[in-house]
Motif scaffolding. Sequence first.
Motif, PDB file in Angstrom:
ATOM      1  N   ASN A 116       0.869  -1.176   0.000  1.00  0.00           N
ATOM      2  CA  ASN A 116       0.000   0.000   0.000  1.00  0.00           C
ATOM      3  C   ASN A 116       0.909   1.230   0.000  1.00  0.00           C
ATOM      4  O   ASN A 116       1.746   1.391   0.888  1.00  0.00           O
ATOM      5  CB  ASN A 116      -0.891  -0.037   1.247  1.00  0.00           C
ATOM      6  CG  ASN A 116      -1.871   1.123   1.295  1.00  0.00           C
ATOM      7  OD1 ASN A 116      -1.516   2.261   1.031  1.00  0.00           O
ATOM      8  ND2 ASN A 116      -3.112   0.836   1.650  1.00  0.00           N
ATOM      9  N   HIS A 117       0.724   2.097  -0.992  1.00  0.00           N
ATOM     10  CA  HIS A 117       1.557   3.303  -1.126  1.00  0.00           C
ATOM     11  C   HIS A 117       1.585   4.120   0.177  1.00  0.00           C
ATOM     12  O   HIS A 117       2.620   4.678   0.559  1.00  0.00           O
ATOM     13  CB  HIS A 117       0.994   4.146  -2.281  1.00  0.00           C
ATOM     14  CG  HIS A 117       1.697   5.435  -2.506  1.00  0.00           C
ATOM     15  ND1 HIS A 117       2.883   5.530  -3.196  1.00  0.00           N
ATOM     16  CD2 HIS A 117       1.386   6.692  -2.121  1.00  0.00           C
ATOM     17  CE1 HIS A 117       3.264   6.795  -3.235  1.00  0.00           C
ATOM     18  NE2 HIS A 117       2.378   7.531  -2.592  1.00  0.00           N
ATOM     19  N   LEU A 118       0.446   4.168   0.854  1.00  0.00           N
ATOM     20  CA  LEU A 118       0.352   4.959   2.092  1.00  0.00           C
ATOM     21  C   LEU A 118       1.169   4.313   3.210  1.00  0.00           C
ATOM     22  O   LEU A 118       1.734   4.998   4.056  1.00  0.00           O
ATOM     23  CB  LEU A 118      -1.114   5.109   2.519  1.00  0.00           C
ATOM     24  CG  LEU A 118      -2.033   5.694   1.450  1.00  0.00           C
ATOM     25  CD1 LEU A 118      -3.465   5.760   1.959  1.00  0.00           C
ATOM     26  CD2 LEU A 118      -1.552   7.077   1.052  1.00  0.00           C
ATOM     27  N   GLY A 120       3.873   2.814   2.629  1.00  0.00           N
ATOM     28  CA  GLY A 120       5.229   3.262   2.283  1.00  0.00           C
ATOM     29  C   GLY A 120       5.523   4.603   2.931  1.00  0.00           C
ATOM     30  O   GLY A 120       6.536   4.776   3.613  1.00  0.00           O
ATOM     31  N   HIS A 121       4.616   5.576   2.745  1.00  0.00           N
ATOM     32  CA  HIS A 121       4.822   6.880   3.394  1.00  0.00           C
ATOM     33  C   HIS A 121       4.921   6.709   4.910  1.00  0.00           C
ATOM     34  O   HIS A 121       5.719   7.379   5.569  1.00  0.00           O
ATOM     35  CB  HIS A 121       3.674   7.840   3.060  1.00  0.00           C
ATOM     36  CG  HIS A 121       3.794   8.491   1.712  1.00  0.00           C
ATOM     37  ND1 HIS A 121       4.862   9.291   1.360  1.00  0.00           N
ATOM     38  CD2 HIS A 121       2.972   8.489   0.622  1.00  0.00           C
ATOM     39  CE1 HIS A 121       4.698   9.744   0.130  1.00  0.00           C
ATOM     40  NE2 HIS A 121       3.559   9.264  -0.348  1.00  0.00           N
ATOM     41  N   ALA A 122       4.092   5.804   5.460  1.00  0.00           N
ATOM     42  CA  ALA A 122       4.069   5.633   6.921  1.00  0.00           C
ATOM     43  C   ALA A 122       5.416   5.163   7.459  1.00  0.00           C
ATOM     44  O   ALA A 122       5.810   5.545   8.560  1.00  0.00           O
ATOM     45  CB  ALA A 122       2.962   4.653   7.325  1.00  0.00           C
ATOM     46  N   VAL A 140       0.587  13.715   4.779  1.00  0.00           N
ATOM     47  CA  VAL A 140       0.149  14.875   3.987  1.00  0.00           C
ATOM     48  C   VAL A 140       0.825  14.864   2.617  1.00  0.00           C
ATOM     49  O   VAL A 140       2.018  15.120   2.499  1.00  0.00           O
ATOM     50  CB  VAL A 140       0.462  16.215   4.705  1.00  0.00           C
ATOM     51  CG1 VAL A 140      -0.667  16.633   5.596  1.00  0.00           C
ATOM     52  CG2 VAL A 140       1.767  16.168   5.476  1.00  0.00           C
ATOM     53  N   SER A 141       0.041  14.567   1.583  1.00  0.00           N
ATOM     54  CA  SER A 141       0.611  14.508   0.239  1.00  0.00           C
ATOM     55  C   SER A 141      -0.358  15.138  -0.740  1.00  0.00           C
ATOM     56  O   SER A 141      -1.307  15.818  -0.351  1.00  0.00           O
ATOM     57  CB  SER A 141       0.906  13.052  -0.122  1.00  0.00           C
ATOM     58  OG  SER A 141      -0.301  12.350  -0.258  1.00  0.00           O
ATOM     59  N   GLY A 142      -0.114  14.885  -2.028  1.00  0.00           N
ATOM     60  CA  GLY A 142      -0.987  15.464  -3.037  1.00  0.00           C
ATOM     61  C   GLY A 142      -2.375  14.840  -3.019  1.00  0.00           C
ATOM     62  O   GLY A 142      -3.362  15.474  -3.377  1.00  0.00           O
ATOM     63  N   THR A 309       8.641  13.120  -0.680  1.00  0.00           N
ATOM     64  CA  THR A 309       7.888  12.949  -1.925  1.00  0.00           C
ATOM     65  C   THR A 309       8.009  11.482  -2.371  1.00  0.00           C
ATOM     66  O   THR A 309       8.790  10.712  -1.801  1.00  0.00           O
ATOM     67  CB  THR A 309       8.423  13.898  -3.013  1.00  0.00           C
ATOM     68  OG1 THR A 309       9.841  13.837  -2.992  1.00  0.00           O
ATOM     69  CG2 THR A 309       7.996  15.330  -2.758  1.00  0.00           C
ATOM     70  N   ASP A 310       7.238  11.111  -3.383  1.00  0.00           N
ATOM     71  CA  ASP A 310       7.158   9.703  -3.770  1.00  0.00           C
ATOM     72  C   ASP A 310       8.523   9.129  -4.153  1.00  0.00           C
ATOM     73  O   ASP A 310       9.291   9.752  -4.887  1.00  0.00           O
ATOM     74  CB  ASP A 310       6.168   9.536  -4.931  1.00  0.00           C
ATOM     75  CG  ASP A 310       4.730   9.683  -4.437  1.00  0.00           C
ATOM     76  OD1 ASP A 310       4.522   9.690  -3.214  1.00  0.00           O
ATOM     77  OD2 ASP A 310       3.833   9.792  -5.289  1.00  0.00           O
ATOM     78  N   ASN A 311       8.783   7.946  -3.654  1.00  0.00           N
ATOM     79  CA  ASN A 311      10.058   7.265  -3.914  1.00  0.00           C
ATOM     80  C   ASN A 311       9.823   5.771  -3.726  1.00  0.00           C
ATOM     81  O   ASN A 311       8.777   5.361  -3.202  1.00  0.00           O
ATOM     82  CB  ASN A 311      11.123   7.781  -2.939  1.00  0.00           C
ATOM     83  CG  ASN A 311      10.793   7.424  -1.496  1.00  0.00           C
ATOM     84  OD1 ASN A 311      11.167   6.364  -1.016  1.00  0.00           O
ATOM     85  ND2 ASN A 311      10.041   8.284  -0.803  1.00  0.00           N
TER      86      ASN A 311
HETATM   87 ZN    ZN Z   1       2.731   9.582  -2.169  1.00  0.00          ZN
END
Ligand code: ZN
Length: 362
Positions: A116-118, A120-122, A140-142, A309-311
């Motif tokens: 899950n992309h989120l 990943g951010h977590a 907090v992202s786009g 940012t996304d990576n």
């Molecule tokens: Zn993202």
Amino acid sequence: MSALTVLGLETSCDETAAAVVRLEGGRAAVLSSVVRGQAEAHAPFGGVAPEVAARAHVEVIDVAARQALAEANLAVADLDAIAATAGPGLIGGVMVGLAFGKAMALASGKPLVAVNHLEGHAVSARLDADVPYPFLLLLVSGGHCQLLEVAGVGACKRLGATLDDAAGEAFDKIGRSLGLSFPGGPALEAAAEGGDPKRFTLPKSLAGRDGCDFSFSGLKTAAARAALKINGEEERRNLAAAVQAAIAGQLADRTAVALAGYARRHPPSERRFVVAGGVAANRAVRAALLKVCEEVDFAFFAPPLAYCTDNAAMIALAGAERLALGLTSALDVSARPRWPLDEAAATVEPMHKTAGRKGAKA
Ligand code: ZN
Ligand code: KG4
């Protein structure tokens, strides 16, 4: 536990990314992190054009993966798993990265981990710092703006989310009203440099209210109207500074409510706060959140700018943490345009007020 080495793939929005991360003794090491942006391809549209993004991912995903392995000095045989973002995001792009990951897993016999992309951010703050579970997360992202309690891998409880736009979306849309280039977040931060935020009065939606929800549409409308009347560079700078201060202020205000609730449920030794996602790159936002954390004695963590940012490093790490728990995916796993981190909250409370899902992009 022995070291786990995972290749991560990320294609959910407008960055084609591949990275290799090694997880050993609970700490991560980023062996490579390749991010290929598509800003030029989307600039004429003033936003991300989904079909353009998907095609651009197809063109470079193999190049990015090859480069990530080469920079890490590894071959596919050295990997323990392939992790790919399986959602949420622009479905054409998600399908490209996930299909590529499935093909690599099938050809190499390595396990696939759908991430899950989120998530990943977590975990992104864990890429370069020791941030044990549990922690309070502001994502907090786009596409997202939510506060979550993160108890462990895949164990998130949502405390609140935006009722309309995400914070990054607000930066992007207001940036457009101010005549700034896309993406609006970094452009607005640069435009606000040296500006006086007190020269404009903008709405403080939900300020001081209970709960942890967010709202940016009032600010967006007010800023768009103010932008029609500004004269010259200095006024534009002041308006940009006022917008940035308003967004940072709301994020800090809502976070303060969440911190207070978290502090009631957790001992002082677990008082950790993480901010992640593209908007976490903003210095005014970081400063406002740091101040709130200091006031109530929470440890503050924010990933290095490259991991805000996304990576794909964050996807590789989330994949490695799942792999360590034996959580791998079948090769027929589906790509998902929507995939809330807290599935229970999204199922129990799918509607907010009269319109839409709870949290526009939740
Ligand atoms: Zn993202
Ligand atoms: O996490 P991300 O790369 O992609 C999503 O998953 O959405 O976040 C991109 C968002 C964009 O809205 C962009 O304007 C915002 O993050 N952003 C910023 C800054 N850098 C990126 N917003 C404010 N200030 C920045 N410096």
